[in-house]
Design a protein around this motif. Structure first.
Motif, PDB file in Angstrom:
ATOM      1  N   UNK A 739      16.055  66.877  64.608  1.00 50.26           N
ATOM      2  CA  UNK A 739      16.067  66.463  66.018  1.00 50.26           C
ATOM      3  C   UNK A 739      15.019  67.243  66.789  1.00 50.26           C
ATOM      4  N   UNK A 740      14.446  66.634  67.829  1.00 53.87           N
ATOM      5  CA  UNK A 740      13.506  67.387  68.687  1.00 53.87           C
ATOM      6  C   UNK A 740      14.241  68.538  69.375  1.00 53.87           C
ATOM      7  N   UNK A 741      13.548  69.661  69.524  1.00 51.20           N
ATOM      8  CA  UNK A 741      14.183  70.812  70.161  1.00 51.20           C
ATOM      9  C   UNK A 741      13.151  71.555  71.003  1.00 51.20           C
ATOM     10  N   UNK A 742      13.562  72.011  72.201  1.00 56.46           N
ATOM     11  CA  UNK A 742      12.652  72.818  73.024  1.00 56.46           C
ATOM     12  C   UNK A 742      12.495  74.193  72.408  1.00 56.46           C
ATOM     13  N   UNK A 743      11.282  74.698  72.476  1.00 51.10           N
ATOM     14  CA  UNK A 743      11.027  76.062  71.989  1.00 51.10           C
ATOM     15  C   UNK A 743      10.816  76.964  73.200  1.00 51.10           C
ATOM     16  N   UNK A 756      13.887  70.366  64.631  1.00 48.52           N
ATOM     17  CA  UNK A 756      14.772  71.311  63.943  1.00 48.52           C
ATOM     18  C   UNK A 756      15.786  70.538  63.111  1.00 48.52           C
ATOM     19  N   UNK A 757      16.095  71.067  61.949  1.00 48.09           N
ATOM     20  CA  UNK A 757      17.017  70.391  61.042  1.00 48.09           C
ATOM     21  C   UNK A 757      18.451  70.673  61.482  1.00 48.09           C
ATOM     22  N   UNK A 758      19.100  69.650  61.995  1.00 44.16           N
ATOM     23  CA  UNK A 758      20.443  69.875  62.545  1.00 44.16           C
ATOM     24  C   UNK A 758      21.534  69.204  61.703  1.00 44.16           C
ATOM     25  N   UNK A 759      21.138  68.445  60.683  1.00 42.94           N
ATOM     26  CA  UNK A 759      22.141  67.721  59.890  1.00 42.94           C
ATOM     27  C   UNK A 759      23.129  68.703  59.258  1.00 42.94           C
ATOM     28  N   UNK A 760      24.406  68.271  59.205  1.00 43.86           N
ATOM     29  CA  UNK A 760      25.462  69.168  58.698  1.00 43.86           C
ATOM     30  C   UNK A 760      25.228  69.572  57.246  1.00 43.86           C
ATOM     31  N   UNK A 846      21.110  80.515  59.414  1.00 43.81           N
ATOM     32  CA  UNK A 846      20.796  80.034  60.767  1.00 43.81           C
ATOM     33  C   UNK A 846      19.421  79.417  60.869  1.00 43.81           C
ATOM     34  N   UNK A 847      18.674  79.392  59.797  1.00 41.91           N
ATOM     35  CA  UNK A 847      17.285  78.926  59.885  1.00 41.91           C
ATOM     36  C   UNK A 847      17.220  77.418  59.672  1.00 41.91           C
ATOM     37  N   UNK A 848      16.755  76.704  60.716  1.00 39.63           N
ATOM     38  CA  UNK A 848      16.837  75.245  60.713  1.00 39.63           C
ATOM     39  C   UNK A 848      15.567  74.562  60.227  1.00 39.63           C
ATOM     40  N   UNK A 849      14.834  75.210  59.363  1.00 39.93           N
ATOM     41  CA  UNK A 849      13.616  74.610  58.782  1.00 39.93           C
ATOM     42  C   UNK A 849      12.781  73.896  59.840  1.00 39.93           C
ATOM     43  N   UNK A 850      12.689  74.525  61.018  1.00 42.30           N
ATOM     44  CA  UNK A 850      12.011  73.862  62.140  1.00 42.30           C
ATOM     45  C   UNK A 850      10.508  73.758  61.893  1.00 42.30           C
TER      46      UNK A 850
END
Ligand code: GCW
Length: 861
Positions: A739-743, A756-760, A846-850
């Motif tokens: 999903x798009x995420x603000x940095x 950012x990878x948010x999938x469960x 916690x690292x979302x492969x962003x």
């Protein structure tokens, strides 16, 4: 090494066999030495064979015997080092003799000792205690090489100097070389905590401490002591100034004494950082008020106890009342009260107290332009001049803020005429890329050391010539104590500082502390030859890289003295331009939409400039004469102000950042030109560091250029800023699980966002359809490698996997930001119109492969 020799000896089958075996053993030995050396552990003390070097024959006349006179541990260490070094470089094992033998010898001893055995030594040169004399001398028909000095420390420095000369191919026949240190204080401070962590450490855990104890195995400390001694460093503190009180507890003192034992043969005096609140915290007293009789008594007894454990302790380092440390102000006492009480207890033991001069009670207050952090040190300490005890040294950082990429020399150097001072230089690259970016510091240090403060202009008028190096060394105002303190952060990483080339800073600090008149280029060249050998291409390339590196780092970080523009509140690493604004930190730049910089003039600003002598202040006060490289430190100027180069300020910011990033890229290519000319391990390590740096330099460039564009609203003449035709924003592609995420802050990600990878299930992909012409392309993926997990990436073109990598670095943040933004390059892939590029990723912890963006550029462009 002894066991190799012993094995060789046990195979004795007649003399020739023995000699052959010994030669083999020695060859094996030197092979092992050089194989070990190429991890970087041996630093500049590699002692590799001079074989094949043109100067080899110069050393054939070196005596075969070495004599250490007297019973000094330092002279014995000098002898051992000579044997080691000469065995490594010349392949010969010197014979040890107890007395001057019937043949020429290398004779080690103090003036007094040598004069007894070589009466023809004659008149010895007048040198300070730590000076030395290397003298070739024929006595009774025997050719000796004498290494002597007024004290055994001098002898030690003489021995290391001889080894350095051989390492540098310098002639050593008919020697008559005398040398002396510029200043008596040449020490290193470490900010190591008792639990083994290091404040601002980037190369593994402490070499001194683990789990609240001194480390069991002190071999590494011994080698560190050798490195220090080899460049003339004579003291070292081993614990953080944010002290754990236990360091001087009765229980720990015998442990700490073990380090002093290891330092002693190398002439390194141990120093301990103290907690000002020890009387209450350790002594259970009701107060640590320095004038309270019980506290006074505590310090006296404690200091006596410390000296019983370590009779030759150098003294203490004290940071009180600064950066939130408990201090004297809460007892309504002055810095002199605090310092002098401890100094008094030290005095009978000959000990010194280093009092840190840094960060006192000037909190940035935007409503009061006179309240300026840069003024604090002078305001606090100038009134105390002449009030400190004679064994107190005020330890002053080179600039008035805190090791930013460019600062003027701290005005307090010129403001103290009756106080001992020492300049503090930071070898740890805290604000200068944290030993991930190449930044050779002697050129920066020298700008400050050579800066003329015109401090005695009142008495000497225009003839005043008082460079900071003279002031800090006590020369100008005839103080007996003074000199140089380096903040070092060596750790357990094999190569000590994390970056192979960062060791040039440790070497450079030692060399400059010994002689601040050395040129940076000479230091760089010495270090390179000793560390990487004598291939002219290698030497030329590395020296050039080192010498340019500070300016390169500066040009893609904070320009024109504005500060480093890094995150001031946490990691001090990547860009975070507004972090110092509006929060009292005092490091800020006061940017608005019209201009930037801090007005420190006397006329309209904080008045900081008035802390310099009149001629210096005059230069800084006027916009016309203020040097551009410190412009924003001294003045608040509009973005369209025209610099001496003819460019506007804003265009300079854009241009220098693009140029800096390009230069960082060039460093990679310069290094690649050395492939095959230096050992593979160090080649690859440095290549990896420089490649990372080149990517991070772009993060810096874009953050600063974009931020200035938004703030000023003035476009880049070169149309580069905000304009990236090859860039593919990850957040705008076809995302699965992402999903798009603000940095935060926005300027540290391209277009302010990442995917950012948010999938469960922790799996996802990013797809992009290639629309360019068929050809060979390099593909860069800019992603965020946080310190809280190890995500995995695979790159596909259609169904074919073309690359994979892991985000396994430990960059200083657990979020996508300018600290963690990093780049992976997949070189030369063949792309055709319509190809689907796909990144498949797995997140971890916690690292979302962003991912920030992809960039596709023609291969090798
Ligand atoms: O620059 C700051 C560092 C602190 C350090 C302080 C100091 C040991 O961020 O880690 O504290 O300087 O010099 O005392």
């Amino acid at each position: 090494m002894n066991s190799v020799l012993a094995r060789a000896m046990s195979l004795r089958r007649g003399m020739f066999v023995t000699i052959a075996r010994l030669a083999l053993a020695l060859a094996a030995l030197s092979a092992t030495v050089s194989a070990n050396a190429e991890t970087g552990y041996d630093a500049w003390l590699r002692y590799t064979p001079v074989e094949g070097r043109p100067a080899r024959e110069r050393y054939s006349s070196l005596p075969a015997v070495v004599v250490a006179l007297g019973d000094s541990e330092l002279v014995a260490a000098s002898q051992a080092e000579l044997i080691r070094g000469i065995r490594g470089m010349l392949g010969r094992t010197l014979r040890i003799a107890k007395d001057v033998p019937a043949e020429g010898a290398i004779i080690l001893g103090t003036y007094k000792e040598v004069a007894v055995v070589v009466p023809s030594l004659g008149k010895t040169p007048q040198l300070p205690p730590e000076g030395f004399w290397l003298k070739s001398l024929v006595a009774d028909g025997k050719s000796h090489l004498i290494i002597t000095g007024p004290t055994d420390r001098g002898v030690l420095y003489g021995a290391f100097t001889l080894l350095r000369m051989i390492g540098l191919d310098a002639p050593i026949t008919e020697l008559n070389l005398r040398d002396k240190p510029f200043a008596p204080i040449r020490i290193l401070n470490h900010w190591d905590n008792l639990d083994g962590t290091i404040d601002q450490g980037y190369a593994g855990r402490s070499i001194f401490w683990e789990n609240g104890q001194i480390t069991k195995d002190l071999d590494r400390v011994r080698d560190y002591a050798r490195l220090m001694a080899s460049v003339g460093i004579n003291g070292c503190s081993i614990n953080n100034v944010h002290t754990d009180t236990r360091v001087i507890s009765t229980k720990l003192l015998p442990e700490v004494a073990r380090v002093a034992d290891v330092f002693r043969p190398y002439g390194i005096s141990l120093y301990i950082s103290l907690d000002f609140a020890s009387p209450s915290k350790l002594g259970d007293l009701a107060t640590s008020d320095p004038l309270d009789p019980a506290a006074v008594e505590f310090w006296k007894n404690k200091v006596d106890e410390v000296y019983t454990a370590i009779p030759d302790l150098g003294g203490f380092v004290l940071k009180a009342d600064s950066e939130g440390r408990l201090g004297l102000s809460e007892h309504n006492r002055s810095h002199t009260d605090a310092a002098n009480i401890i100094a008094k207890s030290l005095e009978p033991h000959g000990g010194i107290l280093f009092y840190r001069g840094f960060d006192y009670d000037h909190h940035w207050d935007s409503t009061d332009p006179k309240n300026d952090f840069a003024k604090a040190l002078y305001d606090n300490f100038h009134p105390l001049d002449g009030k400190f005890a004679d064994n107190v040294i005020l330890q002053i950082k080179q600039g008035p803020i805190d090791f930013q990429v460019r600062e003027p020399a701290s005005p307090i150097f010129g403001g103290l005429t009756q106080t001992n001072q020492a300049i503090e230089l930071q070898i740890s690259q805290e604000y200068l890329g944290q030993q991930r970016h190449l930044c050779f510091l002697p050129p920066m240090w020298k700008e400050v050391l050579d800066f003329d403060m015109k401090a005695d202009v009142e008495t000497r008028g225009a003839r005043s010539n008082t460079p900071v190096k003279d002031l800090a060394s006590g020369i100008t105002f005839k103080r007996t104590l003074g000199g140089f303190v380096g903040i070092s952060n060596v750790g357990r990483d094999t190569n000590w500082l994390g970056h192979q080339l960062a060791m040039a800073n440790l070497y450079g600090f030692g060399r400059l502390a010994w002689n601040p008149n050395l040129e940076s280029k000479q230091i760089a060249e010495e270090w390179t030859r000793l560390t990487f050998g004598h291939d002219p291409k290698v030497v030329g390339t590395i020296v050039d890289m080192l010498i340019k590196s500070w300016n390169i780092y500066e040009s893609y970080t904070g320009p024109l003295g504005v500060g480093t523009l890094t995150d001031i509140n946490h990691s001090h690493y990547g860009p975070d331009i507004e972090s110092a604004e509006n929060n009292g930190s005092g490091y800020g730049h006061r940017a608005d939409d019209k201009g930037i910089g801090v007005d420190r003039t006397e006329k309209t600003g904080s008045g900081y400039i008035g802390q310099y002598s009149t001629p210096v202040a005059r230069v800084y006060e006027s916009l016309e004469s203020c040097p551009d490289d410190l412009l924003l430190f001294m003045h608040h100027v509009p973005y369209n102000h025209v610099l001496k180069s003819g460019k506007t300020l804003i265009q300079h910011v854009y241009d220098s950042h693009y140029e800096g990033a390009r230069e960082a890229d060039r460093l990679v290519r310069n290094w690649q030109s050395l492939k095959g000319r230096i050992d593979e391990q160090r080649y690859q390590e440095v290549l990896a560091d420089l490649t990372y740096q080149a990517g991070h330099a772009q993060v810096w460039r874009d953050a600063i250029a974009n931020w200035f564009l938004r703030k000023s609203g003035i476009a880049d003449d070169g149309k580069r800023v905000g304009n990236h035709p090859h860039r593919i924003e990850a957040e705008a592609q076809e995302l699965t699980g992402y999903e798009p995420q603000d940095v935060t802050p926005w300027e540290t990600a391209s277009a302010g966002q990442a995917a950012a990878l948010t999938a469960k299930d922790g799996r996802g992909s990013i797809r992009h359809k290639f629309a360019g012409k068929p050809g060979w392309y390099d593909l860069d993926v800019v992603y965020f490698d946080e310190n809280d997990g190890v995500s995995k990436f695979k790159l596909f073109v259609g169904d074919q996997q073309v690359d994979e990598w892991q985000a396994d670095d430990v960059l200083p943040h657990d979020q996508p930001s300018g600290h963690t933004s990093t780049r992976h390059r997949t070189p030369s892939i063949a792309l055709r119109e319509g190809d689907v590029l796909r990144i498949e990723a797995e997140s971890d912890a916690g690292e979302q492969a962003a991912v920030d963006y992809l960039e596709i550029t023609p291969a090798g462009a």
